[in-house]
Design a protein around this motif. Sequence first.
Motif, PDB file in Angstrom:
ATOM      1  N   TYR A 306       0.850  -1.191   0.000  1.00 53.37           N
ATOM      2  CA  TYR A 306       0.000   0.000   0.000  1.00 53.37           C
ATOM      3  C   TYR A 306       0.878   1.231   0.000  1.00 53.37           C
ATOM      4  N   TYR A 307       0.252   2.385  -0.249  1.00 49.70           N
ATOM      5  CA  TYR A 307       0.908   3.639   0.098  1.00 49.70           C
ATOM      6  C   TYR A 307      -0.033   4.389   1.017  1.00 49.70           C
ATOM      7  N   VAL A 308       0.511   5.237   1.831  1.00 53.68           N
ATOM      8  CA  VAL A 308      -0.264   5.917   2.864  1.00 53.68           C
ATOM      9  C   VAL A 308      -1.082   7.043   2.259  1.00 53.68           C
ATOM     10  N   ALA A 344       7.957  -3.564   1.029  1.00 51.41           N
ATOM     11  CA  ALA A 344       6.863  -2.712   0.580  1.00 51.41           C
ATOM     12  C   ALA A 344       6.800  -2.667  -0.935  1.00 51.41           C
ATOM     13  N   ALA A 345       5.589  -2.537  -1.443  1.00 51.26           N
ATOM     14  CA  ALA A 345       5.351  -2.432  -2.882  1.00 51.26           C
ATOM     15  C   ALA A 345       5.819  -1.079  -3.392  1.00 51.26           C
ATOM     16  N   PRO A 381       5.054   3.869   2.811  1.00 54.19           N
ATOM     17  CA  PRO A 381       6.334   3.637   3.480  1.00 54.19           C
ATOM     18  C   PRO A 381       7.467   3.163   2.575  1.00 54.19           C
ATOM     19  N   THR A 382       7.208   2.919   1.283  1.00 53.72           N
ATOM     20  CA  THR A 382       8.205   2.213   0.475  1.00 53.72           C
ATOM     21  C   THR A 382       9.526   2.953   0.320  1.00 53.72           C
ATOM     22  N   GLU A 383       9.513   4.303   0.389  1.00 51.18           N
ATOM     23  CA  GLU A 383      10.763   5.051   0.232  1.00 51.18           C
ATOM     24  C   GLU A 383      11.405   5.432   1.556  1.00 51.18           C
ATOM     25  N   LEU A 384      10.893   4.939   2.655  1.00 49.78           N
ATOM     26  CA  LEU A 384      11.494   5.258   3.954  1.00 49.78           C
ATOM     27  C   LEU A 384      12.746   4.408   4.184  1.00 49.78           C
ATOM     28  N   ILE A 416      14.656   1.122  -6.218  1.00 53.86           N
ATOM     29  CA  ILE A 416      14.219  -0.273  -6.171  1.00 53.86           C
ATOM     30  C   ILE A 416      15.320  -1.130  -5.558  1.00 53.86           C
ATOM     31  N   ASP A 417      14.950  -1.970  -4.597  1.00 57.38           N
ATOM     32  CA  ASP A 417      15.907  -2.904  -4.006  1.00 57.38           C
ATOM     33  C   ASP A 417      15.968  -4.198  -4.798  1.00 57.38           C
ATOM     34  N   VAL A 418      14.822  -4.838  -4.978  1.00 59.82           N
ATOM     35  CA  VAL A 418      14.751  -6.101  -5.711  1.00 59.82           C
ATOM     36  C   VAL A 418      13.429  -6.159  -6.472  1.00 59.82           C
TER      37      VAL A 418
END
Length: 511
Positions: A306-308, A344-345, A381-384, A416-418
Motif C-alpha cells: 500500500y501507500y499511505v 513494501a510495494a 512507506p516504500t521510500e522510507l 528499487i531494491d529487488v
Amino acid sequence: MPPMAHLVTRRRSVAAVAAGAALGAALLGGLPATQASAADEPRSTPVPMLTPEGQVSSYLLNARTANPGQTRLVERAVERSGGVVVQSWPAIGVVVAHSRNGDFRADVAKASGRALESVGATRSVAVTEGTPTAAQAPWGPGASGYQKGAKKATNGDVGSEPTVATTSDPRESEQWDLRMIKADQAHRITDGNRNVLVGVLDSGIDPDHPDLAPNIDTRSSVNCSAAGRPDTSATGWYPTTSDHGTHVAGTIAAARNGVGIVGVAPNVRMASVKVVNDDGFIYPEYAVCGFMWAAQQGMDVTNNSYYVDPFMYYCDDQVDQHAAKEAVRRAVAWSEDRGVVSAAAAGNASTDLATNTRDTTSPDDGATVDRQLNSGCEDIPTELPGVVTVSSVQQFPAGSGQSRLSSFSNRGLGKIDVAAPGSTILSTIVAGNGYGTKSGTSMASPHVAGVLALMKSAHPERTPAQMVAALRAQADDKPCSASTAGPACVGTPEDNSYFGEGMVDALDAVR
C-alpha cells in the motif's frame, strides 16, 4: 500499491490495479532547515488541508524528543487546545488527536512550546470512524503499551521446528511465480519455521480460508483502522470490504496442507494487522499503529502492499505532510530497531521514483491538486529508510520462465531494491474461500516478505539490516536488456532502475 492505497483505483488502493491487471498548520515557525528542499529546487505545490470549525479532524503530533515525558507534555497541550488524545506512542513521541477546533494546529503548537516538533492534519475530510475514549480500551493517553523490549508471540498450538516439503498441493503446478524465485527449490530445504511471525499490514485476512487458517496467529492480530488505535476485538482484523490482504497472505504463507496453493514460506505464522478502513483508505495514523504493533508483538517481518493516504507522495516542505511522514518514519525505525524487517510495494503508477516531479492524484480523499514535487517528496512507506522496495515483473513470453518489468510497476535507480513476480498471481481470495489472480506491485512485495521469512527461519540470528543486505546480495542480476521497450531503464546489470539488485532468490536465502 494499496492496498497499495491505499489499496488502488485511485491507487485508492492497489486494489484497483490489483483486481484487474497543509499548509495552514503552525509548526514552531516552520520546518527545520534540514527538512527544507535544496536551495536550487522549487518548493512543492502547497495543498491546503482544511479543518473547518466544528468538523472532527484527525492530527498527528511529533514530540521534539521521543520519550514519555515530552510526549505527555504534548498530550496536555492537545487537551488545552480543544483536542482529544486518541492514541499515544511515547516510545517514538507520537500522538494521535482529534479536534473540532478549526485553529487546533496553531493552538497546540503554542500550548506545546518547545516540546513539539511538528503537527499536521492526516486527511482532507472529516473523521468517520468516531473518536475513541480512554474508557474504551487500555490504550488511552500516556499508556500506549510502551515497553523497552517485545516478547516473541506464539499461538500456543504449534511446534517450533522447520518443515521440509514432502508433498505438492493441487494447484502448486500453476504457481510459476514460486518457480521464478526458486521457492520450490528452497522448500526442499525448509518450508519455514513456526517461530517466525509475519505481519500482513493490509485489509485483513480471511479467518477460515482452509489455506490460511492453519497459519494465522489470532492473538497477534489487530485492527488499526479504528482511528489509529489498536483494536484487539476478536473479529476486528477480519476483512470487510476488500480481499486484498487475503490474496497477499496466500502468497506469503498459504499452508502446505493438500489444499489449493502453497505460499513462499508455508510453515511460518502470519498476523493480520488491518490498516485499511472500509472505504479503502490507509491514513498515516493507521500505518503508525501497524508498525508499532508489529514491534510490540515481536514480529520478524512485515509486508506493506500500500501507500499511505491521502498523498501518493509526502513532501517535507509541506507542514501537514511532513508531520505525517515523520510519524510513520519514526514507527518504521522503531520497529526495525526491535528486529522487524519490512518489505513494501513500489507502486503501480508506472513512474520513475528517482525523477518524478508531478502528482495529479493527491489528496485522494478529496479534491485533487495538480502539484509539482521536489526531491523531498516521497512515497511512504516504500521510500522510507530500511524498507525493502519491490518492483513487479510479469512472465514473458507466457510460459517461458522469463520475465520483464510489469507495465504498471514503478521503478527508479537507487529506489528499487529487488524485483519479484507481480502480474497475474494466483493466490487466496475471500469469495467461496477460493483462489483467483491479481496483478500489482502489491502482489510482488509479499513474495519478498515470504523470502525474508524463509531467511529468518534459516538464519534467526540476523538483524533486519543484515537480512536486507543479504537479500540484495543474493538477488539474481537482471540487466536492462532483459526488459522490453518502454520507459528508459538505466543502470548496470547488477543494479538498475527496473529491477534494483535483481530477482529475489529464495534458494540462496535458506542455504
